[in-house]
Design an enzyme around this catalytic site. Sequence first.
Site, PDB file in Angstrom:
ATOM      1  N   MET A   1     -10.985 -23.905  27.632  1.00  0.00           N
ATOM      2  CA  MET A   1      -9.880 -24.618  28.274  1.00  0.00           C
ATOM      3  C   MET A   1     -10.068 -24.567  29.777  1.00  0.00           C
ATOM      4  SD  MET A   1      -6.680 -23.349  25.903  1.00  0.00           S
ATOM      5  CE  MET A   1      -5.491 -24.407  26.736  1.00  0.00           C
TER       6      MET A   1
ATOM      7  N   GLY B   1      -8.130 -26.162  32.026  1.00  0.00           N
ATOM      8  CA  GLY B   1      -6.908 -26.419  32.781  1.00  0.00           C
ATOM      9  C   GLY B   1      -6.627 -27.894  32.951  1.00  0.00           C
ATOM     10  N   GLY B   2      -7.505 -28.744  32.448  1.00  0.00           N
ATOM     11  CA  GLY B   2      -7.303 -30.179  32.504  1.00  0.00           C
ATOM     12  C   GLY B   2      -6.585 -30.695  31.268  1.00  0.00           C
ATOM     13  N   VAL B   3      -6.244 -31.971  31.294  1.00  0.00           N
ATOM     14  CA  VAL B   3      -5.454 -32.544  30.202  1.00  0.00           C
ATOM     15  C   VAL B   3      -6.264 -32.648  28.910  1.00  0.00           C
ATOM     16  CG1 VAL B   3      -5.989 -34.940  30.845  1.00  0.00           C
ATOM     17  CG2 VAL B   3      -3.888 -34.423  29.591  1.00  0.00           C
TER      18      VAL B   3
ATOM     19  N   SER C   1      -8.913 -30.793  27.511  1.00  0.00           N
ATOM     20  CA  SER C   1      -9.054 -29.560  26.732  1.00  0.00           C
ATOM     21  C   SER C   1      -7.694 -29.017  26.309  1.00  0.00           C
ATOM     22  CB  SER C   1      -9.833 -28.503  27.524  1.00  0.00           C
ATOM     23  OG  SER C   1      -9.196 -28.211  28.754  1.00  0.00           O
TER      24      SER C   1
ATOM     25  N   CYS D   1     -25.116 -27.164  31.844  1.00  0.00           N
ATOM     26  CA  CYS D   1     -23.829 -26.476  31.689  1.00  0.00           C
ATOM     27  C   CYS D   1     -23.354 -26.576  30.247  1.00  0.00           C
ATOM     28  CB  CYS D   1     -22.795 -27.078  32.637  1.00  0.00           C
ATOM     29  SG  CYS D   1     -21.175 -26.261  32.549  1.00  0.00           S
TER      30      CYS D   1
ATOM     31  N   GLY E   1     -12.866 -30.577  25.158  1.00  0.00           N
ATOM     32  CA  GLY E   1     -12.154 -31.817  25.442  1.00  0.00           C
ATOM     33  C   GLY E   1     -13.065 -32.992  25.724  1.00  0.00           C
TER      34      GLY E   1
ATOM     35  N   CYS F   1     -18.640 -30.285  39.869  1.00  0.00           N
ATOM     36  CA  CYS F   1     -17.449 -29.438  39.938  1.00  0.00           C
ATOM     37  C   CYS F   1     -17.580 -28.284  40.921  1.00  0.00           C
ATOM     38  CB  CYS F   1     -17.108 -28.914  38.547  1.00  0.00           C
ATOM     39  SG  CYS F   1     -18.284 -27.709  37.879  1.00  0.00           S
TER      40      CYS F   1
END
Length: 351
Positions: free
Chosen positions: A1, A3-5, A7, A94, A118, A192
């Site tokens: 997760m 912290g984005g919508v 995931s 990644c 996600g 990122c």
Amino acid sequence: MSGGVDSSVAAAILERQGWTVIGVGLQLVGDKGHEREARSCCGISDMKDARRVAERVGIPFYVLNFRDAFRENVIDYFTASYLRGETPNPCVPCNKVIKFDLLSRRAKELNAGWLATGHYAIVDQDGETGRRVLRKGKDESKDQSYFLYSLTQEQLARALFPVGQMTKADTREVAKSLGLKVHNKPESQDICFVGREGYAAFIRNSVGDFQPGPILDEEGSVLGTHRGLPCYTVGQRRGLGLSRRAPMYVTDIDFANNSITVAHRNRLRGQERVTLDEMNYVSIGRPSGPIEVGAVTRYRKPEVLSTLVPVEDGRAFLEFHEPQAPTAPGQSVVMYLGDMVCCGGIVARSG
């Protein structure tokens, strides 16, 4: 997760489907100074968002420190590639190493049989061969299958992509209906871990000042001085520091001689073929001969009709049916058969 919508909704969907869900966030970047500058999807504030989502959804949440592994497998790879005059895609290692290898191993330690993310992609199974098949997500404007071409069959067999059958608008609507405050959170952009000053400044901060060198024309005449190879990529026209009546474009980056070559647009020759290294046949076995594919030479670029010619030692030749703008060495090229990701590789330096 992260912290984005995406995931966040993936976790919520699985929990409501009856899965036993464990939320995991990854600490990938370093100190607070870096956190302020980076556009990270896994920074401190993002982990706080992820924890709040987990509390709302009703699942446990843990943060794992993968900073050393991320630096070794992603940041160092990214930096070394640019110093060689290549243009890497750090999202590929990644996913391959950090998420679907190291994190997957940690999931097994938690007795978790699946790893869900996600990503906008779809995995199904070929009824005849039994192979897992990676496909484009339903929302082609957000499709992320390009970044997953390097996964193995074993990794795909344990992967879940709950939002792959949804559009981005659907995902935000579901998040809003569930009362998740991240429903309108902006998407992370670009690389990122790179700060607002850009990738060249990030690399310079890591390795020190770059070595300037000559900017050459096609005949080898010196037109100017470049600021260091990491500041340039094949096809670039802005920021060259040349005063010419017509724009000039980077056509080659020569690591051995620390030089870049430029030419006017009308002198650019279309690229007819590239050599690909580190080929991975994700959804199909290695073909015994040439096959026609749709090739994506950079994320979100349209597919171009091509013929893929597999050769030995993890290499392949990709022959474009129509000449294309030059593809930078180090860039990932992904091949599709319809909506199926069949394979991908990394552009090798010519010569």
